[in-house]
Design an enzyme around this catalytic site. Structure first.
Site, PDB file in Angstrom:
ATOM      1  N   ASP A 130       3.245   9.681  -0.961  1.00 10.56           N
ATOM      2  CA  ASP A 130       2.172   8.701  -0.655  1.00 10.56           C
ATOM      3  C   ASP A 130       1.740   7.814  -1.654  1.00 10.56           C
ATOM      4  O   ASP A 130       1.695   8.035  -2.980  1.00 10.56           O
ATOM      5  CB  ASP A 130       0.923   9.825  -0.368  1.00 10.56           C
ATOM      6  CG  ASP A 130       0.015   9.311   0.444  1.00 10.56           C
ATOM      7  OD1 ASP A 130      -0.109   8.142   0.986  1.00 10.56           O
ATOM      8  OD2 ASP A 130      -0.994  10.097   0.962  1.00 10.56           O
TER       9      ASP A 130
ATOM     10  N   HIS B 254       0.970  -1.244  -0.056  1.00  6.62           N
ATOM     11  CA  HIS B 254       0.014   0.120   0.137  1.00  6.62           C
ATOM     12  C   HIS B 254       0.666   1.236  -0.087  1.00  6.62           C
ATOM     13  O   HIS B 254       0.272   2.385  -0.408  1.00  6.62           O
ATOM     14  CB  HIS B 254      -1.082  -0.117   1.232  1.00  6.62           C
ATOM     15  CG  HIS B 254      -2.055  -0.967   1.153  1.00  6.62           C
ATOM     16  ND1 HIS B 254      -3.398  -0.646   0.730  1.00  6.62           N
ATOM     17  CD2 HIS B 254      -1.871  -2.338   1.128  1.00  6.62           C
ATOM     18  CE1 HIS B 254      -4.203  -1.763   0.584  1.00  6.62           C
ATOM     19  NE2 HIS B 254      -3.247  -2.890   1.004  1.00  6.62           N
TER      20      HIS B 254
HETATM   21  C1  GDG Z   1      -2.158   3.803   3.132  1.00  8.94           C
HETATM   22  C2  GDG Z   1      -0.876   4.288   2.400  1.00  8.94           C
HETATM   23  C3  GDG Z   1      -2.622   4.388   0.527  1.00  8.94           C
HETATM   24  C4  GDG Z   1      -8.998  10.113   7.350  1.00  8.94           C
HETATM   25  N1  GDG Z   1      -9.731  10.974   8.221  1.00  8.94           N
HETATM   26  C5  GDG Z   1     -10.324  10.342   8.755  1.00  8.94           C
HETATM   27  C6  GDG Z   1     -10.828   9.107   8.221  1.00  8.94           C
HETATM   28  N2  GDG Z   1      -9.781   8.949   7.136  1.00  8.94           N
HETATM   29  C7  GDG Z   1      -9.884   7.741   6.111  1.00  8.94           C
HETATM   30  C8  GDG Z   1      -9.954   8.371   4.950  1.00  8.94           C
HETATM   31  C9  GDG Z   1      -8.897   7.423   3.927  1.00  8.94           C
HETATM   32  C10 GDG Z   1      -8.125   7.015   5.018  1.00  8.94           C
HETATM   33  O1  GDG Z   1      -8.392   7.245   6.212  1.00  8.94           O
HETATM   34  C11 GDG Z   1      -6.802   7.399   4.649  1.00  8.94           C
HETATM   35  O2  GDG Z   1      -6.061   6.815   3.586  1.00  8.94           O
HETATM   36  P1  GDG Z   1      -4.842   7.192   2.788  1.00  8.94           P
HETATM   37  O3  GDG Z   1      -4.832   6.593   1.570  1.00  8.94           O
HETATM   38  O4  GDG Z   1      -5.165   8.705   2.715  1.00  8.94           O
HETATM   39  O5  GDG Z   1      -3.602   7.141   3.672  1.00  8.94           O
HETATM   40  P2  GDG Z   1      -2.851   6.141   4.438  1.00  8.94           P
HETATM   41  O6  GDG Z   1      -3.984   5.917   5.908  1.00  8.94           O
HETATM   42  O7  GDG Z   1      -1.369   6.759   4.852  1.00  8.94           O
HETATM   43  O8  GDG Z   1      -3.042   4.914   3.838  1.00  8.94           O
HETATM   44  C12 GDG Z   1      -1.676   5.277   1.220  1.00  8.94           C
HETATM   45  C13 GDG Z   1      -3.366   3.643   1.582  1.00  8.94           C
HETATM   46  O9  GDG Z   1      -2.799   2.946   2.385  1.00  8.94           O
HETATM   47  C14 GDG Z   1      -4.240   2.362   0.673  1.00  8.94           C
HETATM   48  O10 GDG Z   1      -3.564   1.636  -0.037  1.00  8.94           O
HETATM   49  O11 GDG Z   1      -3.589   5.124  -0.267  1.00  8.94           O
HETATM   50  O12 GDG Z   1      -0.838   5.814   0.590  1.00  8.94           O
HETATM   51  O13 GDG Z   1      -0.092   5.640   2.961  1.00  8.94           O
HETATM   52  O14 GDG Z   1      -9.820   6.259   3.668  1.00  8.94           O
HETATM   53  O15 GDG Z   1     -11.369   8.276   4.435  1.00  8.94           O
HETATM   54  N3  GDG Z   1     -11.945   8.379   8.178  1.00  8.94           N
HETATM   55  C15 GDG Z   1     -12.759   8.792   9.114  1.00  8.94           C
HETATM   56  N4  GDG Z   1     -12.545   9.936   9.934  1.00  8.94           N
HETATM   57  C16 GDG Z   1     -11.530  10.837   9.778  1.00  8.94           C
HETATM   58  O16 GDG Z   1     -11.283  11.804  10.291  1.00  8.94           O
HETATM   59  N5  GDG Z   1     -13.863   8.034   9.613  1.00  8.94           N
END
Ligand code: GDG
Length: 730
Positions: A374, A170
């Site tokens: 990212d 990821h």
């Molecule tokens: C890893 C990789 C890759 C965020 N704030 C809240 C909340 N979120 C949820 C979002 C989103 C998730 O968390 C964050 O996903 P990201 O992709 O932006 O980042 P990472 O956590 O670092 O994820 C990344 C991912 O894996 C998937 O392969 O994209 O690059 O680092 O879904 O919605 N959810 C809630 N409240 C919040 O305040 N409920």
């Protein structure tokens, strides 16, 4: 079919406060994406109807509560917890994963700690996962392992089960120069661990290429269109950009949370959402916003940054430091620019409920996402998907995987604070029509390649890849009962011949050709076989006759050198040509090889009587693998008109006389006498001609599980020796 998902953390973190258990959804992109896919499983994934999720439920569970938690998460989440001590996870999760791998894979070598103890514990944790999984796996299950915490697991599992094994990373896979900063042992074992899988997936083409390059440079394994051939399976490496559950974001009724864009007179909203992480570029984002306010006083009081920072990895020092820098910077900006009626940065250090998050996406005029690196960044996709009114501007870092798919957004370099400031100003001024047009295009894309499509694509490809590789393997694998039959045939036969290739079959391939001397045990085995009545042993090799004489000349064996140009029969110590040969073609071939030798440092030519070999095992593997195709093509183009042909072996290209090959050679022996037992074993490409010429009653065996004309295959060189050992006179 059952899908077994394996990730470091379960989708729920379990904790117990005064006897009351709480199950909280784990934060992060992996869990949110996969949970959405699993909900739709029944309707979508081909043939996959149920799932089981294995992972760590957190460290807040007492020993005596484990059984209760096991049953609870099994029932409520179709999950099976792997209990791991806090002490272990401090070294693995907070240690090797988040203090070594995470910074390095996100190009922050300065944050990376290299502690051997972390690495040993990482190996131990992967082993615990392997043992726990083995208790669960049933025939027919498909295994899908996720992320950087479990990179050793695919190879560990493969030693025990033959189920399809998939792995998805990821986070970014870094360039070779960054990856090689890991300790020698860990950088090698991680790659070896990963290629235990049948299918390895990455978010972007770049990560896939970086991985393949590391495999080439560090393990010396080449790939063909992303396929790496292993002795016992084929690994497919491919790109699968992860999607989101589009409809959930687009259609969700978010009431009672307000979701309208700010009205006239209200400040416009610039949204920032991430887990707290230095890789997300939150500081740069604030600096960009500060510069925007400095340069554009006309926007004072008319715009706010709504910054949601989700607590994460609070046990890692670097994360605590970044939190205090953030607090300080927010205070500074609000202190410098704010007024009683206007707070420029509204900062929440919390996680919002899902509905509120979507409402917040919809309320925002601009989403400002500036990760320095990212893997994908799902927030960017979620923001676009949530815009039911199609209004809003996304500013997105070019260093996210998502930027490749969201090119209608304002793609910026987050290291350039000026660019961030200017992008904010530009985003606030983009005409409505243009916003709507761009967002509709991106929404169409996100709707089509959603998370279900992503996961189905991966699972289908995994099933397909593992079937292809297992079919060709399992169909021909020489199992114990076949081996017994072979031995029985041998014992009963009145006249027998064993034709066996030297390098890769009798001895393992060595880095340096000159160091492949036969060990004493092999000489004893060959002597034993040869001493049995009516048994002819023929050793075939591309090596020169002097070398074979030196190594095997003391035994009364039939030897053949230079692919069969020369023969030395057991009852005669003289070498003779198989047939009249010419070496005139060497005049044309040698200058070409000399030219390539000048171009490829470390390569060298070995000239023999009727063959020429160009070796490149000492050269830079990457440079060699690029040049070798050219050398091969060049030689092929000239040898079509002359009496020579080209063979590509293991880190060597050989040219020898036309009409001299292992097939011709086999005929030389087989046409002289009736054998009722024939065994031909070989490992290289040139042995295929040997297999093709074998009569129907022969046992032909290929060493290495790959496509072959042989009737049977065995895994490795030691299996070939084990067969011969069975035939020994005890
Ligand atoms: C890893 C990789 C890759 C965020 N704030 C809240 C909340 N979120 C949820 C979002 C989103 C998730 O968390 C964050 O996903 P990201 O992709 O932006 O980042 P990472 O956590 O670092 O994820 C990344 C991912 O894996 C998937 O392969 O994209 O690059 O680092 O879904 O919605 N959810 C809630 N409240 C919040 O305040 N409920």
């Amino acid at each position: 079919m059952r899908l077994i998902i394996v990730s470091n953390r379960l989708p729920v973190a379990v904790s117990n406060s005064n006897g009351k258990f709480s199950m909280e959804k784990s934060a992060g992109g992996l869990v949110s994406g996969l949970s959405d896919f699993l909900k739709s499983l029944k309707n979508n994934a081909k043939g996959v109807r149920e799932y089981l999720w294995l992972g760590w439920p957190g460290d807040k569970i007492d020993k005596e509560d484990e059984e209760y938690v096991r049953q609870k998460v099994q029932k409520d989440f179709s999950a099976s917890p792997i209990f791991l001590s806090k002490k272990l996870m401090d070294k693995v999760y907070l240690g090797f994963c988040n203090r070594t791998l995470w910074p390095l894979f996100h190009y922050f070598p300065n944050y990376a700690h290299f502690d051997l103890d972390y690495w040993f514990e990482y190996k131990r944790m992967n082993k615990i996962f392997c043992d726990e999984l083995l208790k669960e796996i049933r025939d027919g299950d498909i295994i899908w392992i996720h992320d950087y915490h479990l990179m050793l697991l695919p190879a560990m599992l493969r030693e025990h089960v033959s189920n399809p094994i998939g792995f998805f990373l990821h986070i970014p896979f870094p360039s070779y120069e960054m990856y090689r900063m890991l300790h020698k042992e860990s950088r090698t074992e991680i790659l070896e661990g990963l290629i235990g899988a049948d299918l390895i997936g990455f978010h972007t083409h770049d990560y896939t290429q970086h991985f393949l390059r590391c495999v080439l440079r560090i393990l010396g394994k080449e790939n063909h269109m992303g396929k790496i051939s292993m002795p016992d399976h084929t690994v497919q490496v491919d790109t699968f950009p992860m999607g989101i559950d589009f409809d959930k974001f687009y259609l969700m009724d978010v009431s009672p949370f307000p979701s309208n864009k700010p009205g006239r007179g209200e400040p416009r909203m610039v949204l920032s959402v991430d887990r707290l992480d230095y890789s997300k570029g939150i500081i740069n984002r604030l600096l960009g916003f500060e510069l925007f306010l400095k340069r554009h006083p006309e926007w004072h009081g008319k715009v706010c940054m709504n910054m949601i920072v989700v607590p994460s990895r609070t046990g890692v020092g670097a994360y605590r430091k970044i939190k205090s820098s953030l607090d300080e910077l927010v205070g500074k900006i609000n202190g410098s620019y704010g007024s009683i009626s206007w707070t420029p940065v509204i900062y929440q250090y919390t996680s919002l409920p899902h509905k509120e998050l979507i409402a917040t996406y919809r309320r925002s005029d601009v989403a400002l996402l500036t990760p320095l690196r990212d893997g994908m960044n799902l927030v960017a996709k979620e923001y676009i998907a949530s815009l039911e009114d199609h209004r809003g501007m996304l500013i997105l870092s070019e260093f996210t995987g998502a930027a490749k798919e969201l090119s209608e957004s304002l793609v910026i370099n987050p290291n350039n604070i000026d660019e961030i400031a200017e992008a904010i100003e530009e985003a606030l001024n983009v005409p409505m029509k243009q916003q709507i047009r761009g967002n509709k295009i991106m929404q169409k894309r996100l709707r089509r390649y959603n998370v279900t499509k992503w996961a189905n694509d991966f699972v289908n490809k995994l099933v397909e890849t593992s079937h292809i590789s297992r079919d060709s393997v399992s169909r021909k694998l020489l199992n114990q009962s076949l081996l017994q039959r072979l031995t029985g045939n041998f014992r009963k036969a009145k006249s027998r011949i064993i034709i066996v290739n030297y390098d890769g079959t009798l001895v393992p391939y060595t880095k340096y050709p000159a160091s492949a001397e036969p060990p004493e045990a092999l000489l004893r085995l060959l002597k034993n076989l040869d001493a049995q009545i009516e048994t002819d042993i023929v050793i075939i090799s591309s090596r020169g006759k002097d070398e074979l004489d030196e190594w095997l000349g003391g035994l009364p064996l039939n030897l053949t050198a230079e692919h069969g140009s020369w023969i030395r029969e057991a009852n005669n110590n003289e070498w003779a040509l198989l047939k009249p040969l010419s070496s005139e073609w060497k005049e044309e071939v040698l200058p070409i090889l000399e030219m390539y030798t000048d171009r490829l440092p470390g390569s060298y030519i070995q000239e023999r009587d009727y063959s020429v070999a160009w070796h490149y095992h000492k050269s830079d593997i990457e440079q060699a693998s690029q040049l070798v195709k050219e050398v091969n093509d060049h030689l092929l183009s000239i040898t079509t008109n002359i009496s020579a042909h080209v063979i590509h072996g293991s880190k060597v290209i050989e040219v020898s006389n036309s009409g001299i090959n292992k097939g011709e050679l086999a005929m030389h022996w087989l046409s002289r006498k009736e054998y009722d037992f024939i065994l031909a074993i070989g490992s290289g490409w040139s042995d295929e001609l040997l297999f093709q010429t074998m009569p129907p009653h022969a046992w032909s065996i290929k060493v290495g599980l790959a496509q072959t004309a042989a009737n049977y295959v065995v895994k490795g060189q030691t299996d070939a020796i084990a067969i011969l050992d069975k035939l020994r006179d005890h």
